[in-house]
Design an enzyme around this catalytic site. Structure first.
Site, mmCIF file in Angstrom:
data_model
loop_
_atom_site.group_PDB
_atom_site.id
_atom_site.type_symbol
_atom_site.label_atom_id
_atom_site.label_comp_id
_atom_site.label_asym_id
_atom_site.label_seq_id
_atom_site.Cartn_x
_atom_site.Cartn_y
_atom_site.Cartn_z
ATOM 1 N N LYS A 6 -14.000 8.266 -4.111
ATOM 2 C CA LYS A 6 -14.929 9.283 -3.080
ATOM 3 C C LYS A 6 -15.596 10.003 -3.500
ATOM 4 O O LYS A 6 -17.127 10.357 -4.074
ATOM 5 C CB LYS A 6 -15.464 8.730 -2.189
ATOM 6 N N LYS A 35 0.959 13.936 1.846
ATOM 7 C CA LYS A 35 -0.330 14.600 1.040
ATOM 8 C C LYS A 35 -0.683 15.996 1.045
ATOM 9 O O LYS A 35 -1.218 15.842 0.379
ATOM 10 C CB LYS A 35 -0.801 13.339 2.215
ATOM 11 N N THR A 58 -8.150 5.711 -1.774
ATOM 12 C CA THR A 58 -9.802 6.452 -2.247
ATOM 13 C C THR A 58 -10.348 6.915 -2.025
ATOM 14 O O THR A 58 -11.817 7.317 -2.516
ATOM 15 C CB THR A 58 -10.228 4.527 -1.129
ATOM 16 N N LYS A 112 -8.365 13.779 4.867
ATOM 17 C CA LYS A 112 -7.491 12.610 4.791
ATOM 18 C C LYS A 112 -6.577 12.341 6.376
ATOM 19 O O LYS A 112 -6.179 12.714 6.357
ATOM 20 C CB LYS A 112 -6.699 12.320 3.240
ATOM 21 N N ARG A 113 -5.738 11.104 6.701
ATOM 22 C CA ARG A 113 -5.012 11.541 7.694
ATOM 23 C C ARG A 113 -3.477 12.020 7.766
ATOM 24 O O ARG A 113 -3.602 12.587 6.089
ATOM 25 C CB ARG A 113 -4.022 9.826 7.380
ATOM 26 N N HIS A 150 0.853 -1.374 0.028
ATOM 27 C CA HIS A 150 -0.063 -0.202 -0.129
ATOM 28 C C HIS A 150 1.107 1.135 -0.148
ATOM 29 O O HIS A 150 -0.086 2.783 0.120
ATOM 30 C CB HIS A 150 -0.935 -0.227 0.877
#
Length: 816
Positions: free
Chosen positions: A658, A552, A654, A546-547, A358
């Site tokens: 969404k 990110k 993901t 998100k995390r 991942h």
């Protein structure tokens, strides 16, 4: 809402009333909201149980091959509404509650989010169980029943505070305890070897015992026959209470065994910035893998007898590196308990296991200190040493005496045991989770292994279940789409494509846009109720949820908001249509810089929201304790989906899927599944900025990135960065942001910022101008683009993902 018969509604009401009386000892008139939730959930559970028991019997009777999907996380979300959707009873129960004069949404809020995951990894696992059940494929998801989830996030004075997530406080209606299936897991001690007439015998002595007790949760698919089973292991002491010590007044000793055992399933991801935390994580992951493998072997022996046929009836998917110890644990069981020789055992193991990678981030490719590992798991350590020796010998036949390469690829090196290398050494298949990520595994991360075993490697793009993330999260949009297609879109994801021509239908687009507006109003009411924050539903909802991790690049978005603020101070007409910048993220408790970024977000919020010159133009909102349930409310309301990861570092994502499905337009890098979104919707229906993977790699290779040059040559970038240190930002937690400033301009350890934030910032600012112009000045085109994104989102349904896994790796047969 569909029409249902009066008798059906009456029957549901009767069931709930009977459940209240017979199980909870109360009446509808006297029941609390929690009582009503538990009674209604109990009624749904009763309907599920018969189907669940029947399907498990069919799997065993028919000898169907079963998947063991092993994951440290299963971020399931609330089960009540999702089970109603999948059972086709959602509208029936809504009408029943309406008839009883009870607010359905208030009752659904009584359910706690199951605290079994952190982010995308756990959410993916949950989607996979939903799709496996929908496709009638036999599966058991295997995880840990954490008593406390990751943590509940409180934001106090702009700072993240972690509070225990006591999600099991009121019990869990959906689980079934299975104490008769408990197994023992052994830690510490030492190993004795001695030869007998039957060969070498291994004895593990003076070990500590922990009892693993399984709790099973049914996960039903959409109008299907074979519910998945989520098996969660809870740790208990074999001797739960030392009565003699207690009577002697030695109370701590009386409870010592219990404390040693039960801490294992106490908390998801305990902080591991110290040795005790690292050891606890290792205990957790061995506990999960040992318990699962023991019961899988026991079940096969009882049903089939011959363990040589185990690979014909079982396949294991290792979801990220956390469950990797299942590999040596199965070797241990086969050799030490079942009398197999090494080669026999290895032949079975090498056919059963598969590994999903991942991430390429080194900190997530788990490595364990060799000395700690040897002390805690002495027999598993021995087995890994032999696996390593045999694997290195194989490598030498290919790479000769290139000992540097062999040391890099080995399972044990630099006094560490490397879980990813163990997976790629033994597993039958290794997959990435987007096409780009799959290429990176082959060409970079596992390149040398790929040269040896190219047949092992493949890419299967992630997916999401549109039952939860479309039908449940965005019911009005789901109904609009369903009304324009023939067939059931929740069963057949390819039907999304049928609405593509409707992008040119003005009436359809008007309804589509109105649903988005209604969802924004719904979220505005939610955030005011939960956090007392008033937001303008007529503003653009610009969302990055998100995390919290540096790759990110929430920090990049922070810098952009500072830029917009500074431009507004110079020119009040820079923003004409208001923008609400919405963040949602948790930072790992020990991740100091991530916590600093949360402070920065809230500092910027204080600066922006408190300035009368700009507060009606832009607003910054940090959503506290972001979770699945919050995401179901926020994602349908989003206009802009921020996907800002440094190219090459986000394996898939993901959240991007969404948001896309619910009509938010992606503003992102060519990274992870953004690449496939781009290819599906076309470059005209997505906003792309920033360096590509190749450009990033070239800058790293030739050391050509100099953030100082970007800073010096671009006055806007200079002003943005200086805002971090010049005192303009309100101080949160009595801290300035010089550390973030230093990391952006000078990096760390002699290397420039590895996330290339300042390099991509000018490109981002330029692309954002296009996003804003499109929304404000060409809104009809914006809505068309959104419709295209929804129409093309069917590809990202997890049903498609699971079909690919099954065709390429698992070879399961549907059980009807």
């Amino acid at each position: 809402m569909k029409a249902v018969s009066s008798n059906k509604v009456k029957d549901i009401i009767t069931k709930i009333e009977n459940k209240l009386i017979n199980t909870l000892g109360t009446t509808l008139e006297d029941a609390t909201n929690d009582d009503i939730y538990k009674a209604a959930a109990g009624c749904i559970r009763d309907d599920i149980m018969a189907k669940w028991a029947d399907s498990r019997k069919k799997v065993e009777d028919t000898g169907a091959k079963k998947l063991y999907y092993m994951s440290a996380e299963f971020l399931m979300g609330r089960a009540f509404s999702n089970n109603l959707i999948n059972a086709g009873l959602y509208d029936d129960y809504r009408q029943a509650f309406e008839r009883m004069g009870i607010d359905f949404d208030v009752i659904t809020d009584e359910e706690q989010d199951a605290g079994l995951g952190n982010g995308g990894l756990g959410r993916l696992a949950a989607c996979f169980l939903d799709s496996l059940a929908t496709l009638d494929l036999p599966v058991m998801g295997c995880g840990i029943r954490y008593e406390f989830g990751l943590f509940k996030q409180k934001i106090i004075d702009g700072t993240q505070i972690e509070v225990e997530d006591d999600w099991l406080r009121d019990g869990n209606v959906w689980e079934v305890e299975r104490p008769e299936l408990s197994v023992e897991v052994h830690f510490n001690g030492y190993i004795e070897e001695h030869w007998t007439d039957e060969g070498l015998k291994i004895e593990h002595k003076d070990y500590n015992t922990v009892v693993a007790v399984p709790y099973d949760v049914p996960v039903i698919g959409y109008k299907s026959h074979t519910p998945a089973t989520l098996r969660l292991w809870s740790a208990r002491s074999k001797q739960r209470f030392d009565f003699h010590s207690f009577n002697e007044g030695i109370y701590e000793k009386a409870m010592a065994d219990q404390a040693f055992a039960e801490v294992i399933s106490k908390v998801l991801y305990p902080a591991d910035d110290h040795m005790q935390g690292k050891m606890l994580r290792l205990k957790q992951f061995y506990f999960l893998t040992s318990a699962t493998m023991q019961l899988a072997v026991k079940n096969h022996k009882e049903r089939r007898g011959d363990l040589h046929t185990f690979p014909d009836y079982a396949v294991v998917q290792i979801n990220d590196t956390h469950p990797t110890l299942a590999i040596p644990e199965l070797m241990r069981i086969l050799m030490d308990e079942e009398g197999f020789g090494w080669d026999e055992a290895y032949d079975i193991v090498s056919k059963i296991f598969n590994y999903t990678n991942h991430t390429i981030m080194s900190e997530a490719l788990e490595c364990w200190d060799e000395n700690m590992f040897k002390l805690l798991l002495p027999r598993i350590y021995q087995i890994i040493c032999v696996l390593n020796e045999k694997y290195c010998n194989k490598l030498r036949t290919y790479y000769g005496n290139d000992e540097g390469k062999i040391a890099y690829m080995s399972i044990i090196g630099n006094n560490q045991i490397r879980m990813a290398n163990l997976c790629i050494a033994v597993c039958r298949r290794v997959n990435g989770v987007s096409q780009l990520h799959g290429d990176i595994l082959k060409e970079q991360l596992f390149h040398d292994s790929y040269n040896l075993y190219p047949q092992k490697y493949l890419a299967i793009t992630n997916g999401i279940t549109h039952r939860r993330w479309f039908a449940l999260a965005n019911p009005e949009l789901c109904k609009l789409v369903q009304s324009h297609v023939k067939g059931d879109i929740l069963k057949d994801y390819t039907l999304f494509e049928k609405i593509l021509p409707l992008k040119d239908d003005k009436a359809f687009c008007k309804k589509y846009d109105q649903i988005k507006q209604d969802n924004k109003v719904r979220f505005a009411k939610y955030i005011e109720k939960k956090q007392g924050i008033k937001v303008n539903p007529n503003s653009i909802f610009d969302v990055q949820c998100k995390r919290l991790h540096e790759y990110k690049r929430q920090l990049l978005k922070c810098l952009h908001i500072i830029y917009v603020y500074q431009q507004l101070k110079k020119n009040p007409d820079y923003v004409t249509t208001p923008i609400t910048f919405i963040f949602g993220a948790k930072a790992a408790p020990g991740y100091a810089r991530a916590k600093d970024i949360i402070r920065l977000i809230n500092s910027i919020g204080d600066m922006v929201n408190g300035d009368p010159d700009v507060k009606d133009k832009i607003q910054v909102v940090f959503v506290e304790n972001y979770s699945v349930s919050v995401a179901e409310m926020l994602i349908p309301a989003a206009d802009i989906s921020e996907q800002l990861s440094t190219a090459g570092l986000e394996a898939s994502g993901t959240g991007n899927m969404k948001f896309m499905m619910n009509g938010a337009l992606t503003l992102g890098t060519m990274d992870g599944a953004n690449v496939e979104i781009h290819d599906l919707v076309g470059p005209e229906n997505i906003f792309i900025f920033g360096a590509t993977v190749d450009e990033i790699n070239n800058m790293k290779r030739y050391h050509t990135y100099n953030p100082g040059t970007v800073f010096e040559e671009n006055p806007n970038i200079r002003d943005i960065c200086n805002c971090l240190i010049d005192g303009e930002l309100p101080r949160v937690g009595k801290r300035k942001y010089s550390d973030l400033y230093q990391s952006l301009l000078f990096g760390e350890y002699g290397q420039p910022d590895q996330y290339f934030v300042l390099y991509d910032l000018p490109s981002y600012i330029e692309e954002y101008e296009k996003v804003y112009d499109k929304y404000v000045n060409h809104h009809d085109e914006w809505v068309k683009m959104a419709v295209v994104n929804t129409a093309k989102s069917g590809f990202f349904c997890s049903d498609r993902t699971i079909k690919e896994y099954n065709e390429k790796i698992w070879n399961l047969k549907p059980v009807k």
